[in-house]
Motif scaffolding. Structure first.
Motif, short mmCIF file in Angstrom:
data_model
loop_
_atom_site.label_atom_id
_atom_site.label_comp_id
_atom_site.label_asym_id
_atom_site.label_seq_id
_atom_site.Cartn_x
_atom_site.Cartn_y
_atom_site.Cartn_z
N SER A 77 53.76 -20.81 -4.99
CA SER A 77 54.67 -21.00 -3.84
C SER A 77 55.81 -22.15 -4.45
N GLN A 78 56.95 -22.06 -3.48
CA GLN A 78 57.71 -23.15 -3.86
C GLN A 78 57.21 -24.41 -3.48
N LYS A 119 61.29 -21.88 -8.43
CA LYS A 119 60.69 -20.56 -8.21
C LYS A 119 59.22 -21.19 -7.87
N PRO A 120 58.47 -19.95 -7.25
CA PRO A 120 57.27 -20.30 -6.97
C PRO A 120 56.19 -20.58 -8.04
#
Length: 150
Positions: A77-78, A119-120
């Motif tokens: 996830s972020q 990004k994640p």
């Protein structure tokens, strides 16, 4: 007066030792692994639990060069980090599952400014600020070692 010291001194010492131990416990019980990037080795403490994530490198006054902390999250996830109660200037490397560094963020001590992955990701490696730059390590380069060696 002597009886006061006989009674209070052991209690005070017990309390002080207990407090010092409590201060050290979250940081000294962390698993350690060795990571590498290119020819550079990193002695890494691993923060796995939400409690360990929350404490991170807070309150530490020093960290040897070549040491860092790897934060491991359940799912990509972020990830966003801040430096409240952290006095060391750090750089966060946001790292993809394959060990690729997505982005690097220099973080100013004792602030609540957010520094986020582009990004994640499931991994964040914190090192002393300047370590990545001195070693020529940039986004796109890969970390090796557990958990990236599969």
């Amino acid at each position: 007066m002597k009886s006061f010291f006989r009674t209070c001194l052991p209690v005070a010492l017990w309390f002080a030792v207990g407090f010092a131990t409590a201060q050290e416990t979250p940081q000294t019980q962390l698993q350690r692994i060795t990571l590498s990037v290119g020819i550079h080795q990193i002695d890494t403490q691993v923060a796995l639990t939400p409690e360990q994530h929350q404490i991170g490198l807070m309150y530490r006054t020093e960290m040897p060069q070549g040491e860092g902390m790897l934060f491991v999250f359940q799912n990509p996830s972020q990830q966003c980090f801040w430096m409240k109660n952290t006095v060391l200037p750090l750089t966060a490397a946001f790292v993809a599952d394959d060990g690729s560094i997505v982005n690097l963020e220099d973080m100013k001590p004792q602030t609540t400014d957010s520094h986020c992955s582009l990004k994640p990701v499931r991994y964040v490696l914190e090192m002393n600020q300047g370590w990545f730059t001195k070693k020529g390590i940039k986004p796109g380069m890969k970390l090796a070692g557990r958990p990236f060696s599969k």
